[in-house]
Design an enzyme around this catalytic site. Sequence first.
Site, PDB file in Angstrom:
ATOM      1  N   HIS A  18     -68.785  27.949  18.323  1.00  0.00           N
ATOM      2  CA  HIS A  18     -68.066  28.257  17.118  1.00  0.00           C
ATOM      3  C   HIS A  18     -69.356  27.434  16.022  1.00  0.00           C
ATOM      4  O   HIS A  18     -70.584  26.650  17.059  1.00  0.00           O
ATOM      5  CB  HIS A  18     -67.620  26.603  18.038  1.00  0.00           C
ATOM      6  N   GLU A  45     -67.266  31.745  16.320  1.00  0.00           N
ATOM      7  CA  GLU A  45     -66.197  31.438  15.066  1.00  0.00           C
ATOM      8  C   GLU A  45     -67.639  30.987  13.846  1.00  0.00           C
ATOM      9  O   GLU A  45     -68.895  30.587  14.223  1.00  0.00           O
ATOM     10  CB  GLU A  45     -65.507  30.422  15.365  1.00  0.00           C
ATOM     11  N   ASP A  47     -66.935  29.693   9.183  1.00  0.00           N
ATOM     12  CA  ASP A  47     -66.305  29.642   8.521  1.00  0.00           C
ATOM     13  C   ASP A  47     -66.645  29.983   7.067  1.00  0.00           C
ATOM     14  O   ASP A  47     -67.783  30.312   6.865  1.00  0.00           O
ATOM     15  CB  ASP A  47     -66.173  28.192   8.442  1.00  0.00           C
ATOM     16  N   HIS A  59     -69.655  25.591   6.628  1.00  0.00           N
ATOM     17  CA  HIS A  59     -68.556  25.405   6.809  1.00  0.00           C
ATOM     18  C   HIS A  59     -67.637  24.106   5.685  1.00  0.00           C
ATOM     19  O   HIS A  59     -66.367  24.269   5.687  1.00  0.00           O
ATOM     20  CB  HIS A  59     -68.929  24.451   8.760  1.00  0.00           C
ATOM     21  N   GLU A 111     -63.279  32.157   9.944  1.00  0.00           N
ATOM     22  CA  GLU A 111     -62.430  30.931   9.675  1.00  0.00           C
ATOM     23  C   GLU A 111     -62.324  30.616   8.005  1.00  0.00           C
ATOM     24  O   GLU A 111     -63.049  30.399   7.261  1.00  0.00           O
ATOM     25  CB  GLU A 111     -62.541  29.475  10.157  1.00  0.00           C
TER      26      GLU A 111
HETATM   27  O1  G3P Z   1     -61.927  27.388  14.467  1.00  0.00           O
HETATM   28  C1  G3P Z   1     -61.827  26.496  15.116  1.00  0.00           C
HETATM   29  C2  G3P Z   1     -63.106  25.103  14.236  1.00  0.00           C
HETATM   30  O2  G3P Z   1     -63.671  25.363  14.242  1.00  0.00           O
HETATM   31  C3  G3P Z   1     -61.536  24.651  13.435  1.00  0.00           C
HETATM   32  O3  G3P Z   1     -62.537  23.575  13.083  1.00  0.00           O
HETATM   33  O4  G3P Z   1     -63.733  22.043  11.258  1.00  0.00           O
HETATM   34  O5  G3P Z   1     -64.394  23.061  12.992  1.00  0.00           O
HETATM   35  O6  G3P Z   1     -63.571  24.780  11.216  1.00  0.00           O
HETATM   36  P1  G3P Z   1     -63.527  23.384  11.904  1.00  0.00           P
HETATM   37 MG    MG Z   2     -64.495  26.876  12.000  1.00  0.00          MG
END
Ligand code: G3P
Ligand code: MG
Length: 241
Positions: A18, A45, A47, A59, A111
């Site tokens: 993450h 993952e 952002d 993020h 994401e």
């Molecule tokens: O993609 C899973 C997770 O990353 C979604 O929430 O706020 O951590 O981007 P966030």
């Molecule tokens: Mg995310």
Amino acid sequence: MINISDNRSSHEFLCFAHRGASGHEPENTLLAIEKAISLGAPWIEIDVFSVEDELVVIHDERLEYTTNGSGYVTEKTLAYLRTLDAGKGQRIPLLREVFDLVQHRAGINVELKGAGTNIPAVKLIKDYIRHHGWHYDQVILSSFNHQELARVKHLDPDIRIGALVLGIPRHYAKFAEELQAFSVHAGLAFVNQVFVDDAHRRGLKVFVFTVNFPDDLNRMRAMGVDGVFTNFPELVLSRKF
Ligand code: G3P
Ligand code: MG
């Protein structure tokens, strides 16, 4: 080298690092991504927001949380963003730098955070599939913004999309099926057995965020989810299920 084909097994419990291995290195940096790969994470993952002609990997919509800059990411120039320190001297990466670093050693879940990310993301993915040896099953585009996801599917139906959700929708995972999603990415605080079973009946994978503790991991395993997002990939990868 991680064999991506190993991850195609329907039985495999997937681990998404993450924001990279963000429990170890500054989130959404190349350092965190390389750390995730060194820990054996099969998926990363990250952002993204759209700035000028690039997708930048960060993020928050504001810079204060993870960098020494200030203000809104999308109101800045790319040149300014690239001067900032995102932790341990790391720059805010560009999405294409992430693809170049990962070099097929892991799958990438991008994401889409910012508005208008769908077109540049699809363009980049198609470029990496056509010219850099990537495959459709090595990438997932996800978002809480389901309008962005619908546009992705319209632009290229072969791109896998993951529909993010916090909470339990009135009709469970129906929204994700309607989007023709590959997966539904559900918040740990809300996900329950009925939702997971409904998603599976609709042919969707269920990946849960963010799972950083063994008891939660065991609970998710017992619920039959298909994988989790974690800041600590070793937590998931060290366990024999
Ligand atoms: O993609 C899973 C997770 O990353 C979604 O929430 O706020 O951590 O981007 P966030
Ligand atoms: Mg995310």
